[in-house]
Every structure is written in structure tokens, then in C-alpha cells.
Design an enzyme around this catalytic site. Structure first.
Site, PDB file in Angstrom:
ATOM      1  N   ASP A   1      -3.041   4.555  -2.398  1.00 24.63           N
ATOM      2  CA  ASP A   1      -4.113   5.037  -1.533  1.00 24.63           C
ATOM      3  C   ASP A   1      -4.549   6.465  -1.853  1.00 24.63           C
ATOM      4  O   ASP A   1      -3.702   7.340  -2.065  1.00 24.63           O
ATOM      5  CB  ASP A   1      -3.588   4.999  -0.080  1.00 24.63           C
ATOM      6  CG  ASP A   1      -4.647   5.376   0.941  1.00 24.63           C
ATOM      7  OD1 ASP A   1      -5.552   4.562   1.151  1.00 24.63           O
ATOM      8  OD2 ASP A   1      -4.551   6.471   1.531  1.00 24.63           O
TER       9      ASP A   1
ATOM     10  N   GLU B   1      -6.452   4.019  -6.035  1.00 23.12           N
ATOM     11  CA  GLU B   1      -7.756   4.155  -5.391  1.00 23.12           C
ATOM     12  C   GLU B   1      -8.312   5.493  -5.850  1.00 23.12           C
ATOM     13  O   GLU B   1      -7.771   6.540  -5.487  1.00 23.12           O
ATOM     14  CB  GLU B   1      -7.620   4.111  -3.869  1.00 23.12           C
ATOM     15  CG  GLU B   1      -8.976   4.030  -3.187  1.00 23.12           C
ATOM     16  CD  GLU B   1      -8.957   4.438  -1.725  1.00 23.12           C
ATOM     17  OE1 GLU B   1      -9.857   4.045  -0.994  1.00 23.12           O
ATOM     18  OE2 GLU B   1      -8.043   5.185  -1.308  1.00 23.12           O
TER      19      GLU B   1
ATOM     20  N   ASP C   1       0.850  -1.181   0.000  1.00 22.93           N
ATOM     21  CA  ASP C   1       0.000   0.000   0.000  1.00 22.93           C
ATOM     22  C   ASP C   1       0.891   1.237   0.000  1.00 22.93           C
ATOM     23  O   ASP C   1       1.858   1.309   0.761  1.00 22.93           O
ATOM     24  CB  ASP C   1      -0.875  -0.009   1.273  1.00 22.93           C
ATOM     25  CG  ASP C   1      -2.297   0.424   0.995  1.00 22.93           C
ATOM     26  OD1 ASP C   1      -2.468   1.568   0.541  1.00 22.93           O
ATOM     27  OD2 ASP C   1      -3.212  -0.375   1.240  1.00 22.93           O
TER      28      ASP C   1
ATOM     29  N   HIS D   1     -11.199  -3.528   2.937  1.00 25.58           N
ATOM     30  CA  HIS D   1     -11.208  -3.250   4.371  1.00 25.58           C
ATOM     31  C   HIS D   1     -12.029  -2.019   4.745  1.00 25.58           C
ATOM     32  O   HIS D   1     -12.102  -1.672   5.912  1.00 25.58           O
ATOM     33  CB  HIS D   1      -9.760  -3.054   4.830  1.00 25.58           C
ATOM     34  CG  HIS D   1      -9.129  -1.861   4.152  1.00 25.58           C
ATOM     35  ND1 HIS D   1      -8.902  -1.814   2.798  1.00 25.58           N
ATOM     36  CD2 HIS D   1      -8.716  -0.672   4.634  1.00 25.58           C
ATOM     37  CE1 HIS D   1      -8.371  -0.652   2.484  1.00 25.58           C
ATOM     38  NE2 HIS D   1      -8.245   0.067   3.581  1.00 25.58           N
ATOM     39  N   ASP D   2     -12.601  -1.340   3.749  1.00 29.10           N
ATOM     40  CA  ASP D   2     -13.363  -0.117   4.027  1.00 29.10           C
ATOM     41  C   ASP D   2     -14.868  -0.297   3.924  1.00 29.10           C
ATOM     42  O   ASP D   2     -15.613   0.667   4.159  1.00 29.10           O
ATOM     43  CB  ASP D   2     -12.967   0.988   3.033  1.00 29.10           C
ATOM     44  CG  ASP D   2     -11.572   1.528   3.292  1.00 29.10           C
ATOM     45  OD1 ASP D   2     -11.150   1.564   4.462  1.00 29.10           O
ATOM     46  OD2 ASP D   2     -10.898   1.921   2.310  1.00 29.10           O
TER      47      ASP D   2
HETATM   48  C1  GLC Z   1      -8.151   4.862   1.898  1.00 31.26           C
HETATM   49  C2  GLC Z   1      -8.031   3.602   2.719  1.00 31.26           C
HETATM   50  C3  GLC Z   1      -8.705   3.801   4.025  1.00 31.26           C
HETATM   51  C4  GLC Z   1      -8.042   4.950   4.736  1.00 31.26           C
HETATM   52  C5  GLC Z   1      -8.014   6.197   3.863  1.00 31.26           C
HETATM   53  C6  GLC Z   1      -7.074   7.210   4.397  1.00 31.26           C
HETATM   54  O1  GLC Z   1      -9.444   5.140   1.523  1.00 31.26           O
HETATM   55  O2  GLC Z   1      -8.525   2.505   2.005  1.00 31.26           O
HETATM   56  O3  GLC Z   1      -8.675   2.644   4.814  1.00 31.26           O
HETATM   57  O4  GLC Z   1      -8.719   5.210   5.917  1.00 31.26           O
HETATM   58  O5  GLC Z   1      -7.582   5.936   2.558  1.00 31.26           O
HETATM   59  O6  GLC Z   1      -5.750   6.802   4.212  1.00 31.26           O
END
Ligand code: GLC
Ligand code: CA
Length: 549
Positions: A201, A250, A100, A320-321
Site C-alpha cells: 500500500d 501501489e 495488504d 476498492h478506490d
Molecule cells: C491506498 C489504499 C486506500 C487507502 C490508502 C491509505 O491508496 O488503496 O484504500 O485509503 O492507501 O492507506
């Protein structure tokens, strides 16, 4: 037909949330040795690469997404030597490893931020985004994705700093070339180690609109895919381009129409994107039942947008979100649970793109019946709960919303066995364990032929063996059918059709001419063999894969 073979198109990915995957030193928190101990399991499942969510040094305000040292491993997870060993053993098994990359923000404990906040004249001041307050308080009306103002006041220098996420996650200033240089050299350092790529991310947030911009429709629009972001992404691409790696961004806020620019084969910034259309990450409302037509439309939009070499999709139903897909889109009810988990597997694993399975999804893990807010760890969920309480929502009602929407639904420990701590640890873990471990666990599912796990394994191996399911084109049938999702994959003469009933009711359909089942062999089905398949009637959550004779 000649295919340009590409490893990251062929491999099936598996996302690991290390704290909840496997604990080997019995401190109740998963660790790197835990991941290493399960590599054979992943190999057997047919996995080609793993994505490990952040394992770097961190105060863990947002579970590792608040990094205080990019080049150290968090001690609870292990050591750099253990990481190297994990990488080596994974590679020996033919499993690649992607990490990540969290470069929109750091932790407020990162030395850069500690320096930055120390004085207006500090050398690191411009590493972050600082501004003077106004008579109303913060510099502008921007709100954080995690709730509240996106600005935090800092006494030391009497200014505010910007944080798109938690206040302990200050946003880096990408307009400062020094910041980029530091980040890029860190990226190179990890790639030199031999890792196979990055999940990048929150990357659509690195560019901010001018601070005078007021939010209109979308509260996050001032820092979501803002024009000018291309320049930063082009520079990042130069770093990635030098290697044969997998990169997945992402990309909240990037639409299907813009996707080509982000992932086009020659000029894209990444190999693929996690889009947010078919799954609404920050949706705080209770889910209705799945709107099948809308769902198909969203998936198809992305399939078509990146077809014919225009790019490549990242496919997922969980991470995980977000809550567990069986609970949101399928059914936890005993009669439907297993069939719906399998049906959902086919909604994404055989589309065009690289599938990412989230840990536990392959055994049909469900949401957690959280007893109270004290069982919750995620910072955004807590904020949201207390916002509801303050606005007068009754605690029981607020908890109902939380149960359906909390990110922690996906963060309960992986259920390896039916034992007290689910075979995850020998002591009470950091996060509550789902009581349904008795029924839903790896050990039992390995030995049960009809299990969700064995179905995943069959689908993955089917994909691994058939180029049409990887490189083939995609076609949607019966777009307006409110229950069935029917799609075809084709590469030359090799053809598949996948039919999934996404509802609790029987469904019937007149299949189009070119999908007449008589001409097809049933390759895979989620009902057991005793059931005689009717050609035009589909049982609740029935799912079938046909291959053309
Ligand atoms: C992304 C991650 C999430 C995190 C956020 C801030 O969306 O997937 O888990 O809280 O970024 O880093
Ligand atoms: Ca541990």
C-alpha cells in the site's frame, strides 16, 4: 521457445474487500469465513490467487488501512485460526493468498503512536514525523491526499505530526532504522505463516522531501516518489527476495519511464506495480466519456516500457478506490451494459501482465445511486463533499459529483443473489446494497450462458490455456482510431488479435494487412452466435478475440 515459467505471471488475481464480500455470522459485515465459503466459486472462475485488503486490528477510520496491530485479525472479520484455515483451504484448491501491507502509516491508535505522542522525549517519538508549527500554523503548506493540511496539531507536546492520508493515519518515519527493523520483522512473520505475497500500500509515499520544500505543480509532490526512496525500497527488497512470492506495489507517482527500476526482473523492488496513468485515482471531477486514443496510449506506454523482460505489468480496471469501470468507461444503459462490461474485460485481461479482477467486476456491477451523503462511509469522500458545500456548491450538484467519483461505489456488498440482502447477509449490511441486484447477481449469471460472469470465465480460461496470452509480446494496431482498441499478442507462431469497440456507436476500420480476419479463427465474441460478424464493421461495444489459424 523456452519460457521461464513463473506462477505469478500465469495466475489471474482476484481482489477481495472483505467487509463487502460475504457475511457468514449475519452481523452485516463480511468475514473470513465468508471468503472461505466462496473459494469454490473463485476456483471455478479460474482464479490463481486472491488479494485480501486489510483484515488487521483497526479502528476502521479508513476501513482497515489504519492499522493498530499488524499481527492480530480484526474481530469482526474473525480469528487468526480462521485465517489459517482460509489459507490452508485456499492452498488445497491451488489458490494463493496475498495480503495488504500498509507500512507508510499506522493508525493513531497503534501503541507506537500512543507512545510517540506522549512526550518529546519518548522512546517512540521518532517513529513518526513531528515538527514545530510556524506563524502560519502548520510546519509547511503540504496538503493531505484526503483533503486539508497534511499536518495535525497535537496539544500534548505542542507540535504537529504528518499524515499523508487521514489525520488518524500518522505517517511512519522511514528515516528511523528502528521503524524499518520492526516493519521488516512483521513482514517476515506473515511470510513465515505461508502467505504468498503482498500488495504494498501507498509505498511511493514513504520518502518525504525536506520539510522546507513547498509544493509547486503537483500538490502531493513532496511525498510522491521523492528521490532517496530507493534506499528504503532496496532494503525492503532484501526481505522479499528470500522467498518465491508475489509483490505488487501501489505506485502513485511512478512513471512508465521509471518503472523498469521498480520492477526490473533482477534489480526491481517489486514484481509489478499498480500504475495510476490509465486511471486517475484521486480525480475528483466528473468523468467525461472515455478518450479511447488516450486510454490506449497509456496502456501501451506501460506495455512497451516493461516489454522484453524489462519487467512485468499489473493489470486492472477496478479496485476498492475507484468507481465501477462499467459506469465510468462503459455504459449502464440496458442496451449496452452487458456488452460494455464484456468489452472492458478484454481491455485488460489479455494484455501482458498479471490481471487483477475486483470483486463484482466479473458480474458487471455498477456504481451505486447514492441517495445522500449519509450513505457514504469513505472519509475522503465526506471531506470532499463538505469542502464543496463550504465553497458554495449546491448539495444536489455536489451529490452528482459524489455519485460519479466516490470510492464507495466499489464497496457496496457483493451481489450473490436477487434476495433482499443480495445473498451477502441475512441482515441489513454496513453499506447500502445496489438495487440492481435483481438483474446483476452471481446466481442468475451462473445459469445464463451469455452473462458477463460466463464471459469472464471464458476469457480467464482462454488466458490460462494459452502461453501467448501470458508470455507473448504485445502490439497495438490502429493507435489513432477513436473507437477501436486493437491489439495483438504473439509467442512464436501462436498469435492472437483482440478487437474491441469502446464506444456506443458502430465503428468501422480497415484492419492492417497482418490482421486480415480471413486468416483467423474467432475464439470468443461478446455478441451471440446469431450475429454474422462483418469483417470491418463493429457493433457498439462489440469485442472479439481471434486466433491465427
Ligand atoms: C491506498 C489504499 C486506500 C487507502 C490508502 C491509505 O491508496 O488503496 O484504500 O485509503 O492507501 O492507506
Ligand atoms: Ca460477519
Amino acid at each position: 521457445m523456452t519460457i521461464k515459467r513463473t506462477w505469478w505471471k500465469e495466475a489471474v488475481g482476484y481482489q477481495i474487500y472483505p467487509a463487502s464480500f460475504m457475511d457468514t455470522n449475519n452481523d452485516g459485515i463480511g468475514d473470513l469465513n465468508g471468503i472461505r465459503s466462496k473459494l469454490d466459486y473463485l476456483k471455478d472462475l479460474g482464479i490463481g490467487f486472491i488479494w485480501i485488503t486489510p483484515i488487521y486490528e483497526s479502528p476502521n477510520v479508513d476501513n482497515g488501512y489504519d492499522i493498530s496491530d499488524y499481527q492480530q485479525i480484526l474481530k469482526t472479520f474473525g480469528t487468526m485460526e480462521e485465517f489459517d484455515l482460509l489459507l490452508e483451504e485456499a492452498h488445497n484448491l491451488g489458490i494463493r493468498v496475498i495480503m495488504d501491507l500498509v507500512i507508510n502509516h499506522t493508525s493513531n491508535q497503534h501503541p507506537w503512536f500512543i507512545e510517540s505522542r506522549s512526550s518529546l522525549k519518548d522512546d517512540y517519538r521518532d517513529y513518526y514525523i513531528w515538527a514545530d508549527g510556524t506563524i502560519n500554523g502548520p510546519p509547511n503548506d503540504w496538503v493531505s491526499i484526503f483533503g486539508g493540511s497534511a499536518w495535525e496539531y497535537d496539544e500534548t507536546t505542542n507540535q504537529y505530526y504528518l499524515h499523508v492520508f487521514a489525520k488518524e493515519q500518522p505517517d511512519l518515519n522511514w528515516e528511523n532504522p528502528r521503524v524499518k527493523r520492526e516493519l521488516f520483522s512483521m513482514v517476515d512473520w506473515w511470510l513465515d505463516k505461508g502467505i504468498d505475497g503482498f500488495r504494498v500500500d501507498a509505498i511511493s509515499h514513504i520518502k518525504k522531501a525536506p520539510l522546507e520544500t513547498s509544493s509547486t505543480n503537483d500538490p502531493f509532490e513532496s511525498f510522491k516518489n521523492v528521490p532517496g526512496i530507493e534506499t528504503h525500497l532496496e532494503e525492503l527488497r532484501e526481505i522479499f527476495k528470500k522467498r518465491d512470492i508475489l509483490t505488487v506495489g501501489e505506485a502513485n507517482g511512478v512513471s512508465a519511464d521509471q518503472a523498469h527500476q521498480w520492477v526490473g526482473e533482477t534489480t526491481g523492488y517489486f514484481n509489478m506495480l499498480f500504475e495510476f496513468d490509465h486511471i486517475s485515482l484521486w480525480n475528483k471531477e466528473e468523468h467525461e466519456i472515455l478518450d479511447v486514443i488516450h486510454f490506449k496510449k497509456m496502456l501501451t506506454k506501460w506495455q512497451n516500457a516493461l516489454a522484453d523482460g524489462r519487467g512485468w505489468n499489473a493489470l486492472y480496471m477496478e479496485n476498492h478506490d475507484i468507481p465501477r469501470s462499467v459506469s465510468s468507461f462503459g455504459s449502464e444503459e440496458t442496451v449496452f451494459w452487458q456488452a460494455s462490461a464484456k468489452a472492458l474485460a478484454l481491455t485488460f485481461l489479455l494484455l501482458q501482465g498479471t490481471p487483477f479482477i475486483y470483486q463484482g467486476q466479473e458480474i458487471g456491477m455498477t456504481n451505486m445511486p447514492f441517495a445522500s451523503i449519509d450513505d457514504i462511509d469513505a472519509v475522503d469522500t465526506k471531506n470532499f463533499y463538505y469542502e464543496m458545500i463550504h465553497s458554495g456548491v449546491a448539495p444536489t450538484k455536489a451529490m452528482n459529483v459524489i455519485r460519479r467519483t466516490a470510492r464507495d461505489n466499489a464497496r457496496t456488498p457483493m451481489q450473490w443473489t436477487a434476495e433482499e440482502y443480495a445473498g451477502f447477509s441475512k441482515r441489513k449490511p454496513w453499506m447500502v446494497i445496489n438495487p440492481n441486484k435483481q438483474k446483476i447477481n452471481v446466481l442468475d449469471e451462473l445459469s445464463e450462458p451469455d452473462s458477463v460472469l460466463n464471459f469472464y470465465k471464458q476469457v480467464i480460461h482462454l488466458r490460462n490455456r494459452n502461453d501467448a496470452l501470458i508470455y507473448g509480446s504485445y502490439k497495438l494496431y490502429l493507435a489513432d482510431h477513436p473507437q477501436l482498441f486493437v491489439y495483438g499478442r504473439r509467442l512464436g507462431e501462436e498469435r492472437f488479435v483482440i478487437i474491441i469497440n469502446l464506444s456506443k456507436d458502430f465503428a468501422s476500420a480497415d484492419l492492417p494487412e497482418n490482421v486480415q480476419i480471413e486468416e483467423w479463427d474467432l475464439e470468443l465474441s461478446n455478441l451471440n452466435d446469431q450475429v454474422i460478424h462483418q469483417h470491418t464493421i463493429f457493433a457498439p461495444y462489440e469485442a472479439r478475440v481471434y486466433k491465427h489459424k
